[in-house]
Write an enzyme that holds these catalytic residues in place. Structure first.
Site, PDB file in Angstrom:
ATOM      1  N   GLY A   1      45.469  24.048 -11.709  1.00 42.01           N
ATOM      2  CA  GLY A   1      46.794  24.685 -12.114  1.00 42.01           C
ATOM      3  C   GLY A   1      46.869  26.086 -11.508  1.00 42.01           C
ATOM      4  O   GLY A   1      47.390  26.028 -10.321  1.00 42.01           O
TER       5      GLY A   1
ATOM      6  N   ASN B   1      48.355  21.434  -9.256  1.00 40.61           N
ATOM      7  CA  ASN B   1      49.482  21.329 -10.267  1.00 40.61           C
ATOM      8  C   ASN B   1      50.178  22.446 -10.722  1.00 40.61           C
ATOM      9  O   ASN B   1      49.772  23.420 -11.223  1.00 40.61           O
ATOM     10  CB  ASN B   1      48.782  20.590 -11.587  1.00 40.61           C
ATOM     11  N   TRP B   2      51.386  22.723  -9.759  1.00 37.67           N
ATOM     12  CA  TRP B   2      52.049  23.864 -10.127  1.00 37.67           C
ATOM     13  C   TRP B   2      52.831  24.076 -11.299  1.00 37.67           C
ATOM     14  O   TRP B   2      53.406  25.162 -11.717  1.00 37.67           O
ATOM     15  CB  TRP B   2      53.194  24.189  -8.830  1.00 37.67           C
ATOM     16  N   LYS B   3      52.929  23.078 -12.148  1.00 40.18           N
ATOM     17  CA  LYS B   3      53.584  23.138 -13.640  1.00 40.18           C
ATOM     18  C   LYS B   3      54.914  23.718 -13.379  1.00 40.18           C
ATOM     19  O   LYS B   3      55.574  23.338 -12.409  1.00 40.18           O
ATOM     20  CB  LYS B   3      52.719  23.906 -14.392  1.00 40.18           C
TER      21      LYS B   3
ATOM     22  N   GLU C   1      49.687  18.521 -20.963  1.00 41.31           N
ATOM     23  CA  GLU C   1      51.007  19.183 -21.532  1.00 41.31           C
ATOM     24  C   GLU C   1      51.986  18.189 -21.732  1.00 41.31           C
ATOM     25  O   GLU C   1      53.004  18.584 -22.704  1.00 41.31           O
ATOM     26  CB  GLU C   1      51.225  20.143 -20.521  1.00 41.31           C
TER      27      GLU C   1
ATOM     28  N   HIS D   1      49.354  14.218 -18.202  1.00 40.06           N
ATOM     29  CA  HIS D   1      48.794  15.469 -18.454  1.00 40.06           C
ATOM     30  C   HIS D   1      48.827  15.925 -19.708  1.00 40.06           C
ATOM     31  O   HIS D   1      49.798  15.520 -20.418  1.00 40.06           O
ATOM     32  CB  HIS D   1      49.518  16.580 -17.585  1.00 40.06           C
TER      33      HIS D   1
ATOM     34  N   GLU E   1      40.386  16.126 -17.681  1.00 39.13           N
ATOM     35  CA  GLU E   1      40.642  17.895 -18.140  1.00 39.13           C
ATOM     36  C   GLU E   1      40.474  18.108 -19.489  1.00 39.13           C
ATOM     37  O   GLU E   1      41.584  17.795 -20.375  1.00 39.13           O
ATOM     38  CB  GLU E   1      42.221  17.968 -17.726  1.00 39.13           C
TER      39      GLU E   1
ATOM     40  N   SER F   1      40.699  25.411 -15.650  1.00 41.65           N
ATOM     41  CA  SER F   1      40.508  26.542 -15.137  1.00 41.65           C
ATOM     42  C   SER F   1      39.129  26.643 -14.040  1.00 41.65           C
ATOM     43  O   SER F   1      38.115  27.365 -13.761  1.00 41.65           O
ATOM     44  CB  SER F   1      39.487  27.440 -16.432  1.00 41.65           C
TER      45      SER F   1
ATOM     46  N   GLY G   1      44.012  26.417 -18.390  1.00 42.42           N
ATOM     47  CA  GLY G   1      44.620  27.725 -18.429  1.00 42.42           C
ATOM     48  C   GLY G   1      43.895  28.822 -19.273  1.00 42.42           C
ATOM     49  O   GLY G   1      44.519  29.880 -19.631  1.00 42.42           O
TER      50      GLY G   1
HETATM   51  P1  PGA Z   1      44.349  25.178 -14.845  1.00 44.65           P
HETATM   52  O1  PGA Z   1      45.123  24.075 -15.365  1.00 44.65           O
HETATM   53  O2  PGA Z   1      43.702  25.090 -13.479  1.00 44.65           O
HETATM   54  O3  PGA Z   1      45.422  26.467 -14.902  1.00 44.65           O
HETATM   55  O4  PGA Z   1      43.373  25.535 -15.954  1.00 44.65           O
HETATM   56  C1  PGA Z   1      44.740  22.567 -14.960  1.00 44.65           C
HETATM   57  C2  PGA Z   1      45.581  21.642 -15.276  1.00 44.65           C
HETATM   58  O5  PGA Z   1      46.310  21.880 -16.096  1.00 44.65           O
HETATM   59  O6  PGA Z   1      45.777  20.700 -14.411  1.00 44.65           O
END
Ligand code: PGA
Length: 244
Positions: free
Chosen positions: A225, A10-12, A93, A91, A161, A204, A167
């Site tokens: 991510g 997931n490149w966000k 976010e 997600h 998650e 993470s 993150g």
């Molecule tokens: P991260 O993000 O691997 O940077 O913790 C995971 C995600 O939000 O899917």
């Protein structure tokens, strides 16, 4: 039948057109029987769909309706037209930044399935919810609420998650992940088609902790991510999964 294994990136809100070279390198390093999917920002979907046959492309969100007056939004059918075949929905976010509720996410899943996309449904508790002893209940209601009314639950991928692990560099203990995946197995067993849904861990994940996470019973892969932005960081995760 064994569930499919997925390494999904997931490149966000990161990525530029020149990063097609990363996807190409991931595709060249691809190891069966793992499915590799990269979800770049919507602007890059079309450009990346032809980059490498071994890497499928997905979007990070779709709208809950098919079309209409929704400035700035993108429908599932529009995503499918780019050649993308997956879409992340729910997600944390999106749930936080855009106030998405389980009922909205169920509608997005419906749109995605109707457009022929595979929805990657994200669930996970906040730190406060875990501290309050409510992690299992929160995940139960997110799974049930976000699959309400869906008739093809077997076409979904589920990503657990924990919000506090995204993150942050913090990863739950093996015991915490194992407990949650055993719980998720029970929740999915109660939903028609749920037993065949692949279950991923996210939060993470890195090359250095991937093998340990993939060894946990019931974990079919990862949603990644930060460590999915380069082939150098992501290929070790793909490799650990194919060896698991
Ligand atoms: P991260 O993000 O691997 O940077 O913790 C995971 C995600 O939000 O899917």
């Amino acid at each position: 039948m064994a569930r499919a294994k997925y390494a999904i990136g997931n490149w966000k809100m990161n990525g530029t057109r020149d990063m097609a070279t990363e996807i190409k390198a991931m595709g060249e390093a691809h190891a069966n029987p793992v499915h590799v999917v990269i979800c770049p920002p919507a602007t890059l979907l079309s450009a990346f769909c032809e980059t490498h046959a071994n890497v499928a492309i997905g979007a990070q969100d779709c709208h809950m309706t098919a079309s209409g007056a929704h400035t700035g939004d993108v429908s599932a059918a529009m995503i499918a037209e780019t050649g993308a075949t997956y879409v992340i929905i729910g997600h944390s976010e999106r749930r936080t930044d855009h106030g998405e509720a389980n009922v909205d996410i169920a509608a997005k899943a419906q749109q995605a399935l109707a457009a022929g996309l595979t929805p990657i449904l994200c669930v996970g508790e906040t730190e406060q919810e875990r501290d309050d002893g409510r992690a299992l209940d929160v995940v139960t209601s997110q799974i049930r609420g976000s699959t309400q009314g869906l008739d093809c639950v077997e076409s979904l991928i589920l990503a657990y998650e924990p919000v506090w692990a995204i993150g942050t560099g913090r990863v739950p203990t093996t015991e915490q992940i194992a407990e949650m995946f055993a719980h998720i197995d029970g929740v999915l067993a109660d939903i028609k088609g749920g037993s065949s849904v692949s279950r991923l861990y996210g939060g993470s994940v890195k090359g250095s902790n991937a093998a340990e996470i993939f060894a946990i019973d019931g974990v079919d892969g990862a949603l990644v991510g930060g460590a999915s932005l380069t082939a150098e960081a992501f290929v070790p995760i793909m490799t650990a999964l194919s060896a698991a």
